[in-house]
Design a protein around this motif. Structure first.
Motif, PDB file in Angstrom:
ATOM      1  N   THR A   9      -8.909 -54.014  29.188  1.00 31.75           N
ATOM      2  CA  THR A   9      -9.843 -52.810  28.982  1.00 31.75           C
ATOM      3  C   THR A   9      -9.222 -51.597  28.896  1.00 31.75           C
ATOM      4  O   THR A   9      -8.172 -51.921  29.636  1.00 31.75           O
ATOM      5  CB  THR A   9     -11.168 -52.279  28.873  1.00 31.75           C
ATOM      6  N   HIS A  10      -9.089 -50.768  28.123  1.00 31.24           N
ATOM      7  CA  HIS A  10      -8.128 -49.559  28.389  1.00 31.24           C
ATOM      8  C   HIS A  10      -8.139 -48.946  29.486  1.00 31.24           C
ATOM      9  O   HIS A  10      -7.332 -48.622  30.083  1.00 31.24           O
ATOM     10  CB  HIS A  10      -8.193 -48.678  26.567  1.00 31.24           C
ATOM     11  N   ALA A  11      -9.778 -48.916  30.138  1.00 29.90           N
ATOM     12  CA  ALA A  11      -9.780 -48.550  31.495  1.00 29.90           C
ATOM     13  C   ALA A  11      -9.071 -49.346  32.204  1.00 29.90           C
ATOM     14  O   ALA A  11      -8.723 -48.659  33.385  1.00 29.90           O
ATOM     15  CB  ALA A  11     -11.258 -48.604  31.503  1.00 29.90           C
ATOM     16  N   ASN A  12      -9.283 -50.683  31.924  1.00 27.60           N
ATOM     17  CA  ASN A  12      -8.375 -52.591  32.977  1.00 27.60           C
ATOM     18  C   ASN A  12      -7.681 -53.009  32.473  1.00 27.60           C
ATOM     19  O   ASN A  12      -8.385 -53.556  32.363  1.00 27.60           O
ATOM     20  CB  ASN A  12      -9.816 -52.302  34.083  1.00 27.60           C
ATOM     21  N   PRO A  13      -6.419 -52.147  32.217  1.00 31.47           N
ATOM     22  CA  PRO A  13      -5.760 -53.651  31.178  1.00 31.47           C
ATOM     23  C   PRO A  13      -5.327 -54.810  31.618  1.00 31.47           C
ATOM     24  O   PRO A  13      -4.763 -56.006  31.337  1.00 31.47           O
ATOM     25  CB  PRO A  13      -5.000 -52.743  30.955  1.00 31.47           C
ATOM     26  N   MET A  14      -5.871 -54.791  33.300  1.00 34.27           N
ATOM     27  CA  MET A  14      -5.396 -55.709  33.824  1.00 34.27           C
ATOM     28  C   MET A  14      -3.738 -56.487  34.154  1.00 34.27           C
ATOM     29  O   MET A  14      -3.820 -57.837  34.250  1.00 34.27           O
ATOM     30  CB  MET A  14      -6.639 -57.369  33.704  1.00 34.27           C
TER      31      MET A  14
END
Length: 717
Positions: free
Chosen positions: A132-137
C-alpha cells in the motif's frame, strides 16, 4: 518453435495511450518467453502422460504409483489448458531493482531455469497483493492486467515512489479492484486473483492453526478471501496436504458451488473437496425443510446430536447370563464375565458395526482356548463359526445397525427418546414424534450423520464374512487338490516346491484374487480433513457444527460469515457461539469495505437491516454506479427485463421472489435464501414484503438487495 506474431494486448481505442510501445514492449517480450515455455511444457507433459498411460499397470504398490502419476500429469495438463498467457496476473518492480518480477497463478520457469512467473502463493509474491502507499513493502510500482479471451484489454500501474511516476502513462484514478468489480457478472465467479486487496491478502495468508473467523458484510469479498485462502493454505502449509487429510470447502447451497466451481482450479488447486452440508449425508439431497419451527429448534441442539452415542450404546450391552456352547461332542461354558471381556475387545473409536467383528473373533478365541477336546483349533473355530445359538445371542446383544433405523426409532419410540435424551420435557418428546419416522428433514441430517459415523458401514461386516467364507472354501478345495497331486506323484521337481504348497501363506496367495469381493467407493466427504473452510457460517446450527467437528480433529477452520445475514438471528458474538459448539483458539478478522455493492443500493438496503439489527456490521461502499434504485409495480417486470437486456449485451440479471418466473440464460430466478453468496448486475425484487416478517424476513430482503453490483429494482403489488 514458431515465433509469437500476435500481441498479448488488445486494448480498445479509448485506451490507445496505454498501447505505447514504451509502456508495453518489455511485457510483450516476456509474454513471448512465457508462450514458448508453455508450449514446450505442454508438449513435454503430453509425452510423459502418454508414456505413463502405456506403461504396464503392474500390481500392488506399482499400480498405485502408476495411477497417481497419470492423475498428477493429467491435472497439470488441465491447468495448462485452462490458461495461456493469462497465467500471468501482473508484475511488480522493487525499489532497488528495475527488472520486473511477473506474478502468476502458478510458477513457471523456462528450459534454462530462468524464473518467468512467480507463484502467487509464494512468500516472495506477497508484496504484489499487500503493498500500500502507507507500506509499499519495498515496491516502486505494481502493474495489474485484465484479461479477456486470452488477451489483455486493460491494465493499471500503481506507483509507490516518486521515481516510479516516470514513464507510467497507464496510471488510473481507480484501483484495479474497483475497476474489475465495475464489470458485468457472469455465471461463474469473476477471476479476481490479480485484484486482491491488502486487507484481504493478510487474511488469506494467515496461519491455519485454530479457527480464523472472517467477518464481513455484503460485498466485502468474504467468499473471494475464503477461496484464495483455501488455495494458499494448500500450497503453503504441508500439514494440509492430501495425504494428511486435505481441505474441505463447505458452501451454503448448490447454486453457490456451481458459481465458484472454476475458481479453485484457476488458482492452481484441484484437490479440494467442495460440498454443502446436505452432501455430507446420503439422505441429504431429498431432505425437506422442517415444517414446525419448534421441532427445528429442538433438533438444532448439539446435545441431541450427542444423544446418538447413548442411542447406540443401548445396543452394546453384553448378555447378563452365561451360556453353554456345544463344540462337537463337548460343551464349553461362556460366562457373563467372558461376554463382557469380549465386548471390551474393540479399541476406542471403533465404529459399532466394525467392532462386532472384533468381538466375534474374541469370542472364538475365548471358547477355543477353553476347549479341552481332541479336535485341532482350526476345526474348533470352524465349528464355532457355524454355531447358530452363539451367533444369534451375539446378534441380539450387538446387532448390525443402520443409521436411519437408529434415528427413526428416536422419532417413533418415545421411551427410547426419553432414555437417550432425558433432559427433554414430555412435551418436547411428544413434538419430536412423527407418523413417518423416516420422512427426513434438513434438521435430521446432523443426527443421521452422527449415527452414520458412530455405526460405520453395516455392509463392511457382511463383506468381510463373505470374503472369509470364500477364502476358507477355496483354501480347502486347493488343499484337497494339492494333497491328491502329491500322493499320486503327479509332479515332482526334485526340490519340494509342490509340497511347499501345503504352507498356508502360499495357499492364501493363490486364492487372493479369487476371493476378492467388490467394495463400495470410499466416502470422500467422510474425513478426517486437516482443515475445513465454511462460507456463510452464520447459518449453521449447533447441531450442524457437530457434522464438521467430527471431520476435523485438528479443529483447524476458516469460518466466513456475517452475523447480520443470519436468517434466524445471531445475538451472540462469534467467540461465544464457537466456544459453545466446541472450538477454541479463535481469532477474528473483520472486513468493512464493500467493494461490490454501489452506494445507491446500500443506501436502500441499510435501513432494512438496521430496523431489526441496529448493531449490524453494515460495510461502507466505496463505489457508485450512478444508477438510482427503481421502484415500480410487479406488472413492470417484463418491460424492465426486456429494456435491460436490450441495453446490455452481456451481464447477468436475477429475479428474486417470483417462483413463477422462468429463468433464461441471462436472467436467473431464485429465492432470497438461494441468492446468498451470489452477485448479479441487475437484481429485481418482486414483492419483498412477502419474504416474511421479523429477523428472517428482514435478512432475506437485505441479502437479496445487496446481490446487485449495478442496479436494483424493487417491484411491489
Amino acid at each position: 518453435m514458431t515465433p509469437r506474431t500476435t500481441s498479448a494486448f488488445d486494448l480498445p481505442d479509448h485506451l490507445s495511450p496505454k498501447a505505447d510501445t514504451a509502456l508495453i514492449a518489455r511485457d510483450e517480450q516476456h509474454f513471448a518467453a512465457i508462450a514458448e515455455s508453455l508450449e514446450q511444457l505442454f508438449a513435454d507433459l503430453s509425452d510423459r502422460l502418454d508414456a505413463a498411460r502405456k506403461a504396464p499397470g503392474g500390481k500392488g504398490r506399482q499400480a498405485v504409483d502408476r495411477d497417481m502419476e497419470v492423475r498428477r500429469l493429467a491435472a497439470r495438463l488441465r491447468a495448462l489448458r485452462r490458461f495461456g498467457l493469462d497465467l500471468c496476473i501482473g508484475r511488480m518492480v522493487s525499489a532497488d531493482n528495475p527488472e520486473p518480477v511477473y506474478v502468476g497463478r502458478r510458477g513457471l520457469t523456462d528450459s534454462t531455469g530462468r524464473r518467468l512467473l512467480l507463484d502467487w502463493r509464494s512468500p516472495a509474491a506477497e508484496p504484489f497483493f499487500g503493498a500500500t502507499h502507507a507500506n509499499p513493502m519495498g515496491l516502486a510500482s505494481r502493474r495489474r492486467y485484465r484479461w479477456t479471451r486470452g488477451r489483455i484489454n486493460d491494465y493499471w500501474d500503481e506507483v509507490f515512489t516518486p521515481d516510479g511516476l516516470e514513464g507510467h502513462a497507464a496510471l488510473d484514478d481507480q484501483s484495479a479492484f474497483i475497476a474489475s468489480l465495475g464489470g458485468s457478472r457472469s455465471s461463474r465467479m469473476r477471476d479476481v486473483l490479480g485484484t486482491i486487496q491488502a486487507d484481504q491478502d493478510a487474511i488469506i495468508r494467515a496461519g491455519s492453526r485454530g479457527a480464523l473467523v472472517v467477518d464481513g458484510g455484503p460485498g466485502t469479498g468474504k467468499t473471494v478471501v475464503a477461496l484464495h485462502r483455501t488455495a494458499y493454505l494448500r500450497y503453503a502449509d504441508p500439514r494440509l496436504g492430501h495425504r494428511r487429510g486435505g481441505v474441505l470447502f463447505v458452501g451454503p447451497h448448490q447454486p453457490y458451488l456451481a458459481y465458484v466451481s472454476d475458481v479453485l482450479p484457476s488458482l492452481g488447486e484441484e484437490d479440494v473437496q467442495t460440498c454443502t452440508l446436505r452432501d455430507l449425508v446420503p439422505r441429504g439431497a431429498a431432505a425437506t425443510v422442517e415444517a414446525d419451527p419448534e421441532v427445528a429448534r429442538l433438533k438444532s441442539s448439539a446435545d441431541l446430536v450427542k444423544a446418538i452415542e447413548t442411542a447406540v450404546r443401548f445396543y452394546e450391552e453384553p448378555p447378563a447370563k452365561g451360556m453353554t456352547v456345544t463344540v462337537g461332542e463337548s460343551d464349553v461354558w461362556l460366562s457373563a464375565d467372558e461376554w463382557a471381556e469380549a465386548f471390551e475387545a474393540p479399541g476406542p473409536g471403533t465404529p459399532h458395526n466394525e467392532a462386532r467383528d472384533e468381538i466375534w473373533e474374541e469370542l472364538l478365541t475365548i471358547l477355543t482356548d477353553k476347549y479341552d477336546g481332541d479336535e485341532p483349533d482350526e476345526l474348533v473355530r470352524r465349528s464355532l463359526q457355524q454355531n447358530r445359538e452363539l451367533l444369534t445371542t451375539l446378534n441380539r446383544a450387538w446387532p448390525l445397525l443402520e443409521a436411519t433405523d437408529i434415528v427413526a426409532d428416536l422419532w417413533s419410540v418415545p421411551a427410547y427418546l426419553r432414555r437417550c435424551a432425558p433432559w427433554l420435557s414430555p412435551d418436547d418428546v411428544r413434538k419430536l414424534q412423527r407418523a413417518d419416522a423416516q420422512a427426513w428433514t434438513v434438521s435430521d441430517l446432523p443426527l443421521l450423520d452422527a449415527a452414520r459415523q458412530r455405526l460405520g458401514d453395516p455392509e463392511a461386516s457382511r463383506r468381510n464374512r463373505r470374503h472369509d467364507a470364500i477364502v476358507a472354501v477355496e483354501r480347502e478345495r486347493r488343499a484337497t487338490v494339492i494333497d491328491e497331486l502329491i500322493e499320486a506323484h503327479a509332479y515332482d521337481d526334485g526340490e519340494g516346491v509342490l509340497s511347499s504348497l501345503r504352507q498356508l501363506d502360499l495357499q492364501d496367495a493363490l486364492v487372493e484374487d479369487e476371493a476378492t469381493l467388490p467394495s463400495t467407493e470410499p466416502d470422500r466427504l467422510a474425513g478426517p480433513f486437516a482443515h475445513i473452510v465454511v462460507d456463510e457460517a452464520q447459518e449453521l446450527t449447533d447441531a450442524e457444527w457437530q457434522m464438521l467437528l467430527l471431520r476435523c480433529p485438528s479443529r483447524s477452520f476458516t469460518i466466513v460469515g456475517d452475523r447480520a445475514q443470519a436468517r434466524h438471528g445471531f445475538t451472540e458474538s462469534w467467540q461465544e457461539r464457537l466456544e459453545r459448539i466446541g472450538l477454541d483458539r479463535i481469532n477474528l478478522a473483520s472486513l468493512s469495505i464493500n467493494y461490490r455493492t454501489p452506494k445507491e443500493v446500500m443506501a436502500e438496503a441499510e435501513p432494512v437491516i438496521r430496523a431489526v439489527l441496529p448493531d449490524a456490521n453494515v460495510p461502507t461502499s466505496i463505489r457508485s454506479s450512478d444508477i438510482p434504485v427503481v421502484h415500480g409495480s410487479v406488472s413492470d417486470l417484463s418491460p424492465i427485463l426486456d429494456a435491460w437486456l436490450a441495453a446490455h449485451s452481456d451481464g447477468i440479471a436475477c429475479v428474486i421472489g417470483d417462483p413463477t418466473f422462468q429463468a433464461t440464460s441471462r436472467v436467473r430466478s431464485l429465492t432470497p435464501e438461494l441468492s446468498k453468496g451470489l452477485e448479479f448486475d441487475l437484481v429485481v425484487l418482486v414483492d419483498p414484503e412477502s419474504f416474511g416478517e421479523g429477523i428472517e424476513g428482514a435478512v432475506d430482503r437485505y441479502v437479496a438487495m445487496t446481490r446487485a453490483t449495478q442496479q436494483l429494482v424493487v417491484l411491489n403489488p
